[in-house]
Design an enzyme around this catalytic site. Structure first.
Site, mmCIF file in Angstrom:
data_model
loop_
_atom_site.group_PDB
_atom_site.id
_atom_site.type_symbol
_atom_site.label_atom_id
_atom_site.label_comp_id
_atom_site.label_asym_id
_atom_site.label_seq_id
_atom_site.Cartn_x
_atom_site.Cartn_y
_atom_site.Cartn_z
ATOM 1 N N CYS A 233 8.750 -18.266 -13.097
ATOM 2 C CA CYS A 233 9.337 -18.708 -14.369
ATOM 3 C C CYS A 233 10.822 -19.046 -14.293
ATOM 4 O O CYS A 233 11.351 -19.653 -15.220
ATOM 5 C CB CYS A 233 9.074 -17.678 -15.456
ATOM 6 S SG CYS A 233 9.457 -16.012 -14.983
ATOM 7 N N HIS B 144 1.509 -14.646 -19.508
ATOM 8 C CA HIS B 144 1.216 -16.046 -19.217
ATOM 9 C C HIS B 144 0.116 -16.114 -18.163
ATOM 10 O O HIS B 144 -0.015 -15.200 -17.340
ATOM 11 C CB HIS B 144 2.464 -16.741 -18.647
ATOM 12 C CG HIS B 144 3.518 -17.054 -19.664
ATOM 13 N ND1 HIS B 144 4.775 -16.493 -19.629
ATOM 14 C CD2 HIS B 144 3.518 -17.892 -20.732
ATOM 15 C CE1 HIS B 144 5.502 -16.978 -20.637
ATOM 16 N NE2 HIS B 144 4.757 -17.820 -21.317
HETATM 17 C C1 CIR Z 1 9.380 -14.120 -22.512
HETATM 18 O O1 CIR Z 1 8.737 -13.184 -23.016
HETATM 19 O O2 CIR Z 1 9.248 -15.276 -22.879
HETATM 20 C C2 CIR Z 1 10.362 -13.800 -21.404
HETATM 21 N N1 CIR Z 1 10.960 -12.534 -21.643
HETATM 22 C C3 CIR Z 1 9.681 -13.803 -20.059
HETATM 23 C C4 CIR Z 1 9.125 -15.152 -19.695
HETATM 24 C C5 CIR Z 1 8.474 -15.151 -18.369
HETATM 25 N N2 CIR Z 1 7.961 -16.445 -18.094
HETATM 26 C C6 CIR Z 1 6.864 -16.646 -17.392
HETATM 27 O O3 CIR Z 1 6.173 -15.731 -17.005
HETATM 28 N N3 CIR Z 1 6.524 -17.924 -17.188
#
Ligand code: CIR
Length: 267
Positions: A252, A165
């Site tokens: 997140c 992201h």
């Molecule tokens: C994903 O791949 O969506 C989750 N395992 C990790 C999300 C992390 N979110 C972020 O960096 N905003």
């Protein structure tokens, strides 16, 4: 009001399925107990920074639902239910809808395309949304159009290849300064701001979180901690080894905003 002044946050408790969270590599799975411990430390740090934190119950049908920042965008003037780009996360936004409607007078829905909140960075003068494997152009354009309707300036930028992201690779440190991985620091997207590049090998530190007077930083990044200390910050070091196994960092795990409503909630 500073963009990192917050008095409210929403988090979601991890469920046992978190060990099957999405990850780009083929590394080890996190341990459920380990994720719980890291999540508790994170919530405690938000509370210590002055936020009232509402914890939603675990949603075991969605292994990544602990990362509430991705299915929604929140700001003092309202919330947007986004459309996460990973198919297994598509149902997470609707699970936040009732909670957000209880907190915000204005709750909109991304009308088309895909966008993850992890790709959206609020700066003092504008909002950036990074195109990524999760946020496509249709979603980014729909989001910037919504922000224009809100009277906000928003700009579409690129997330460097290999960075999950946009905010995996950068964070706002203060009104004039961002911290970013070298590829983003050199990209020109932050022209007009001071940009501190993460030291070599410490790219994982870029997803730090400025919350009121506190800076939350993943532990294990001593040179980044020293960089912050040299600027008179005393970062709150948080364990993230378990959530890092599923490609996550600090921003997140919460939705944060300034409600200005003291101790009382809407509805
Ligand atoms: C994903 O791949 O969506 C989750 N395992 C990790 C999300 C992390 N979110 C972020 O960096 N905003």
């Amino acid at each position: 009001m500073s963009v990192f002044a917050f008095d409210r946050a929403i988090v979601r408790a991890p469920g046992p399925s978190v060990v099957r969270g999405l990850r780009a590599g083929a590394g080890e799975s996190p341990l459920f107990e380990g994720v719980l411990t890291e999540h508790r430390a994170y919530v405690a740090a938000l509370e210590a920074a002055g936020l009232r934190v509402a914890q939603l119950p675990a949603l075991d049908a969605f292994p990544d639902s602990i990362f509430v920042e991705d299915p929604a965008f929140v700001a003092p003037e309202g919330a947007v239910l986004l459309n996460p780009g990973a198919p297994s996360r598509a149902g997470e936004a609707v699970e936040l809808a009732a909670t957000l409607r209880g907190q915000f007078g204005r709750v909109e829905r991304l009308p088309r395309g895909h966008a993850d909140g992890g790709d959206i960075l609020i700066l003092p003068d504008e909002i950036l949304i990074g195109l990524s494997a999760r946020t496509d152009r249709a979603g980014a354009e729909a989001f910037t159009a919504l922000m224009r309707d809100w009277g906000r300036k928003a700009r579409i930028v690129e997330t460097p290849p290999g960075v999950l992201h946009f905010k995996t690779g950068c964070a706002l440190l203060d009104e004039e300064t961002v911290v970013a991985v070298p590829a983003l620091a050199a990209s020109g997207v932050f022209d007009g701001l001071n940009v501190l590049a993460t030291p070599p090998g410490e790219e994982g530190a870029a997803n730090m979180l400025r919350v009121n007077d506190s800076v939350l930083l993943a532990d294990g990044f001593p040179r980044t901690a020293a960089l912050l200390a040299a600027r008179n910050y005393d970062p709150v070091l948080l364990p993230t080894a378990q959530i890092a196994r599923i490609d996550a960092g600090l921003s997140c795990m919460s939705l944060r905003w300034f409600s200005g409503s003291g101790s009382s909630d809407r509805a």
